[in-house]
Design an enzyme around this catalytic site. Structure first.
Site, PDB file in Angstrom:
ATOM      1  N   CYS A 102      24.672  40.907  36.960  1.00 14.76           N
ATOM      2  CA  CYS A 102      24.517  42.353  36.822  1.00 14.76           C
ATOM      3  C   CYS A 102      23.996  42.909  38.137  1.00 14.76           C
ATOM      4  O   CYS A 102      23.618  42.167  39.028  1.00 14.76           O
ATOM      5  CB  CYS A 102      23.496  42.671  35.743  1.00 14.76           C
ATOM      6  N   ARG A 159      29.391  43.751  40.735  1.00 12.16           N
ATOM      7  CA  ARG A 159      28.611  42.686  40.095  1.00 12.16           C
ATOM      8  C   ARG A 159      28.768  42.675  38.575  1.00 12.16           C
ATOM      9  O   ARG A 159      28.300  41.747  37.902  1.00 12.16           O
ATOM     10  CB  ARG A 159      27.124  42.849  40.433  1.00 12.16           C
ATOM     11  N   GLU A 219      45.569  29.324  45.822  1.00 12.35           N
ATOM     12  CA  GLU A 219      44.930  30.630  46.030  1.00 12.35           C
ATOM     13  C   GLU A 219      45.893  31.773  45.667  1.00 12.35           C
ATOM     14  O   GLU A 219      45.496  32.758  45.050  1.00 12.35           O
ATOM     15  CB  GLU A 219      44.465  30.715  47.498  1.00 12.35           C
ATOM     16  N   HIS A 225      56.707  15.868  38.268  1.00  7.08           N
ATOM     17  CA  HIS A 225      55.961  15.087  37.272  1.00  7.08           C
ATOM     18  C   HIS A 225      55.529  15.956  36.092  1.00  7.08           C
ATOM     19  O   HIS A 225      54.553  15.642  35.418  1.00  7.08           O
ATOM     20  CB  HIS A 225      54.749  14.413  37.921  1.00  7.08           C
ATOM     21  N   LYS A 238      45.170  34.600  42.796  1.00  8.15           N
ATOM     22  CA  LYS A 238      45.206  36.048  43.063  1.00  8.15           C
ATOM     23  C   LYS A 238      46.085  36.755  42.038  1.00  8.15           C
ATOM     24  O   LYS A 238      45.725  37.806  41.518  1.00  8.15           O
ATOM     25  CB  LYS A 238      45.753  36.350  44.469  1.00  8.15           C
ATOM     26  N   ASN A 280      18.589  41.035  35.771  1.00 12.17           N
ATOM     27  CA  ASN A 280      19.806  40.314  36.155  1.00 12.17           C
ATOM     28  C   ASN A 280      19.463  38.825  36.129  1.00 12.17           C
ATOM     29  O   ASN A 280      18.519  38.411  36.793  1.00 12.17           O
ATOM     30  CB  ASN A 280      20.214  40.749  37.572  1.00 12.17           C
ATOM     31  N   GLY A 281      20.187  38.057  35.337  1.00 18.38           N
ATOM     32  CA  GLY A 281      19.901  36.626  35.269  1.00 18.38           C
ATOM     33  C   GLY A 281      20.003  36.141  33.835  1.00 18.38           C
ATOM     34  O   GLY A 281      20.554  36.825  32.967  1.00 18.38           O
ATOM     35  N   GLU A 291      44.437  36.716  38.401  1.00 18.75           N
ATOM     36  CA  GLU A 291      43.195  37.466  38.155  1.00 18.75           C
ATOM     37  C   GLU A 291      43.385  38.972  38.180  1.00 18.75           C
ATOM     38  O   GLU A 291      42.634  39.692  37.518  1.00 18.75           O
ATOM     39  CB  GLU A 291      42.072  37.024  39.090  1.00 18.75           C
ATOM     40  N   TRP A 332      26.943  42.848  33.182  1.00 20.20           N
ATOM     41  CA  TRP A 332      28.014  41.900  32.905  1.00 20.20           C
ATOM     42  C   TRP A 332      27.501  41.009  31.793  1.00 20.20           C
ATOM     43  O   TRP A 332      26.595  40.213  32.001  1.00 20.20           O
ATOM     44  CB  TRP A 332      28.340  41.092  34.156  1.00 20.20           C
ATOM     45  N   LYS A 340      32.273  40.098  40.575  1.00 21.29           N
ATOM     46  CA  LYS A 340      32.369  39.626  41.960  1.00 21.29           C
ATOM     47  C   LYS A 340      31.483  38.429  42.246  1.00 21.29           C
ATOM     48  O   LYS A 340      31.869  37.526  42.965  1.00 21.29           O
ATOM     49  CB  LYS A 340      32.009  40.787  42.895  1.00 21.29           C
TER      50      LYS A 340
HETATM   51  C1  F6R Z   1      38.601  35.014  43.227  1.00 23.97           C
HETATM   52  C2  F6R Z   1      37.186  35.081  43.462  1.00 23.97           C
HETATM   53  C3  F6R Z   1      36.319  34.065  42.797  1.00 23.97           C
HETATM   54  C4  F6R Z   1      35.193  33.630  43.737  1.00 23.97           C
HETATM   55  C5  F6R Z   1      34.225  32.707  43.009  1.00 23.97           C
HETATM   56  C6  F6R Z   1      33.138  32.184  43.932  1.00 23.97           C
HETATM   57  O1  F6R Z   1      39.292  35.994  43.932  1.00 23.97           O
HETATM   58  O2  F6R Z   1      36.711  35.920  44.169  1.00 23.97           O
HETATM   59  O3  F6R Z   1      37.053  32.982  42.367  1.00 23.97           O
HETATM   60  O4  F6R Z   1      35.754  32.991  44.835  1.00 23.97           O
HETATM   61  O5  F6R Z   1      33.637  33.392  41.951  1.00 23.97           O
HETATM   62  O6  F6R Z   1      32.411  33.230  44.486  1.00 23.97           O
HETATM   63  P1  F6R Z   1      31.529  33.032  45.778  1.00 23.97           P
HETATM   64  O7  F6R Z   1      32.439  32.752  46.910  1.00 23.97           O
HETATM   65  O8  F6R Z   1      30.789  34.324  45.943  1.00 23.97           O
HETATM   66  O9  F6R Z   1      30.625  31.873  45.515  1.00 23.97           O
END
Ligand code: F6R
Length: 614
Positions: free
Chosen positions: A2, A27, A487, A510, A491, A101-102, A494, A75, A609
């Site tokens: 959060c 967040r 990756e 396979h 993208k 937050n936590g 998500e 969140w 994020k």
């Molecule tokens: C995907 C994305 C997440 C972060 C993951 C780790 O686009 O952003 O998969 O890469 O949550 O986050 P960090 O790098 O902040 O530890």
């Protein structure tokens, strides 16, 4: 995870808090709330499910007069997203309001004890337990809010950043942290509090990052005071912020994600600056110089990360093994921490995290340190927890990444890993000076090469129309292009919610090949590298089963271009540098597909994020 904001001062409390919440929306954004301390000794709390804009609508006709306030964007972890579970939470008698937050691990035990003492709970959150506990201790001991917070936190097990206000002292906030970030901004006769510095960067550049176990007393007209849980004053380290407001705005782009994709020539330039010197002949990464002996003597390197950062980590393995001849293992931090890892002082652990706050990665760092390994961090957010918990490290310097889907941070992480591998190789002598200098020269050309790749934007936007309604998509690559495939698939899923899988192209036969038909497009990353010939046959296999192909190839490619349905050509680069180049068309493709589907690319559903809970 959060976001928290707090303010004490003569400014417009409501406006400052709401603007701050918008900055922290990355967040979490399933509900938001605000508690305003009024000069007449009241606390008004307003909460609303959904994004911060819903809270703003809700507050339109409310009394917003205040001298202090705390606010929260949530969140959900304990309890579904709802008005009731949104923060701030009141204590039973309405004297205190608190945001958190936590995660409080022992909340059930504490809650049961408080119920025994007659407390009633209104929400399903662990946060309400904190505020009730503080109020209970305060009444029982007839003590100050600060003392009650100290005593309460001694009973709490878990991660928290909290801010509490009290009805009778509307000019004061008590804030504390353990494992969740909290920063205090010191302004002129006003003070700010936030989960990171972005909510107050336009008011002050003086910032204090709270440390674990610290409690800040933020009071109007008084200097900032910080104590520990035993009420002993601790030293205040003021950091000068280098963030600018323009870095936090969309700058004319429709979404942060698009802005961040287009920023990459600049962010990569910033990331390389001062690290590739003498025209490319020398690589200087201060973190590696600090840990020189450890890197030189490492028997093994273990890289821990999550999500996109884990994909960068996988590239780190290829780079380090290839250039430095040190065995590398790559672990999901969430698995590593529960896998009884075997580490000792001959191991180097590299933790990669854009936010520097990911709970699992942070936990992995602590485990590695406790086991005697040398721990190196690669992060973006200056002053965040991982850089502070690691022995040395490197910032990727790509500026704030606001879009939930990581783009510029990924390319920054890969860039830093490349520089890291090259600087270790330079120290160990595992590469010739000619090869280092040849790669160094090409690294300096990466920003301008990325500019050329971004010129594919319009073509990719048109291409995206054809794939908007795909239900599934396969991403295939080999060698350095395999993590890029992973990756690319992440993208797409998500932000557009299309099921996508990244696969090593050779593994396709396979299993996944069974999925291929006219309905299943494949994105194949096939630059001219040492496995190019191999991937040609994978392309043939997909083609033979009627699958449509989007190929990312080098300019002038003649073989795969002829077989693919759509081709995106990128300039040729040395093999180890191609991931930065080939990942960019994939970022744009996912962006446009999600936009065509009308999705909220900057705040995709169910995602936040930085993931500061397990
Ligand atoms: C995907 C994305 C997440 C972060 C993951 C780790 O686009 O952003 O998969 O890469 O949550 O986050 P960090 O790098 O902040 O530890």
């Amino acid at each position: 995870m959060c976001g928290i904001v707090g303010y004490v001062g003569d400014g417009n409390v409501y406006d400052i808090l709401i603007k701050g919440l918008h900055r922290l929306e990355y967040r979490g954004y399933d509900s938001a709330g605000i508690a305003l301390g009024t000069p007449s000794g009241k606390i008004n709390i307003y909460k609303s499910q959904g994004k911060v804009s819903n809270l703003e609508d809700f507050c339109k006709d409310k009394n917003l007069e205040a001298t202090s306030g705390i606010a929260h964007t949530r969140w959900a972890t304990h309890g579904e997203p709802s008005d009731t579970n949104a923060h701030p939470h009141f204590s039973e008698d309405g004297n205190l309001a608190l945001v958190h937050n936590g995660t409080i691990e022992n909340y059930k035990v504490l809650k049961d004890a408080l119920i025994q003492h007659g407390c009633t709970f209104h929400s399903e959150t662990d946060t309400e337990v904190l505020v009730q506990l503080i109020e209970y201790i305060k009444l029982k001991n007839d003590c100050s809010l600060l003392d009650a917070v100290r005593m309460a936190l001694k009973q709490v097990v878990g991660a928290y950043a909290i801010a509490v206000i009290e009805k009778n002292h509307p000019d004061k906030i008590i804030a504390a942290r353990n494992s969740s970030p909290l920063a205090v901004g010191i302004g002129n006769n006003e003070m700010f509090l936030a989960s990171d510095a972005t909510p107050f960067v336009e008011y002050t550049n003086e910032c204090v990052y709270l440390k674990d176990g610290e409690i800040a007393i933020i009071e109007k007209g008084e200097p900032l005071k910080i104590v520990n849980l035993d009420n002993r004053e601790t030293q205040i380290d003021v950091t000068t912020l280098e963030l600018s407001i323009s870095q936090l705005e969309k700058g004319g782009y429709e979404h942060f994600m698009l802005k961040e994709i287009f920023e990459q020539p600049t962010t990569l330039r910033d990331c390389i600056r001062g690290r590739v010197i003498e025209g490319g002949k020398k690589i200087m990464l201060s973190g590696v110089i600090d840990g020189k002996e450890k890197f030189l003597n490492a028997k093994r390197i273990v890289i821990v990360a999550c999500g996109t950062s884990w994909h960068a980590a996988l590239l780190g393995k290829y780079l380090i093994q290839d250039m430095c001849k040190i065995p590398v293992e790559v672990e999901y931090a969430s698995e590593f921490r529960y896998s009884n890892p075997i580490l000792d002082e001959k191991d180097v652990v590299i933790a990669i995290s854009q936010s520097g706050e990911t709970a699992d990665t942070l936990a992995a760092v602590k485990i590695a340190r406790n086991m005697g390994a040398y721990v190196y961090g690669i992060s973006n957010v200056v002053g965040s927890s991982i850089p502070r918990e690691t022995e040395s490290g490197t910032y990727i310097h790509v500026g704030p990444e606001i879009g939930v889907a990581s783009t510029k941070a990924f390319t920054g992480q890969v860039m830093v890993l490349t520089l890291l591998a090259l600087s270790i190789a330079q120290l160990k002598g595992t590469m010739t000076l000619e090869k280092i200098s040849w790669l160094g020269e090409h690294i300096l050309k990466i920003p301008s090469t990325v500019e050329k790749v971004l010129a594919l934007n319009d073509k990719i936007e048109r291409l995206s129309m054809k794939y908007t309604y795909a239900k599934n998509c396969l991403y295939l690559g080999r060698g350095f292009s395999y993590p890029v495939a992973l990756e690319g698939a992440l993208k797409l899923k998500e932000i557009s919610y299309i099921h996508a899988e990244g696969y090593p192209a050779a593994e396709m036969k396979h299993g996944p090949i069974a999925l291929i038909d006219e309905e299943m497009p494949s994105v194949i990353i096939a630059p001219k590298d040492h496995v190019y010939e191999k991937i040609v046959s994978n392309v043939q296999q997909v083609k033979a089963r009627g699958g449509s192909i989007i190929a990312i190839v080098n300019e002038g490619d003649e073989i795969i271009s002829k077989m693919a349905d759509h081709v995106l050509e990128v300039p040729e680069m040395p093999e180890c540098l191609t991931p930065i180049i080939t990942s960019i068309p994939l970022q744009l493709l996912s962006y446009y597909i999600a936009i065509n589907k009308g999705k909220d690319v900057d705040m995709p559903r169910n995602l936040a994020k930085s993931v500061t809970v397990e």
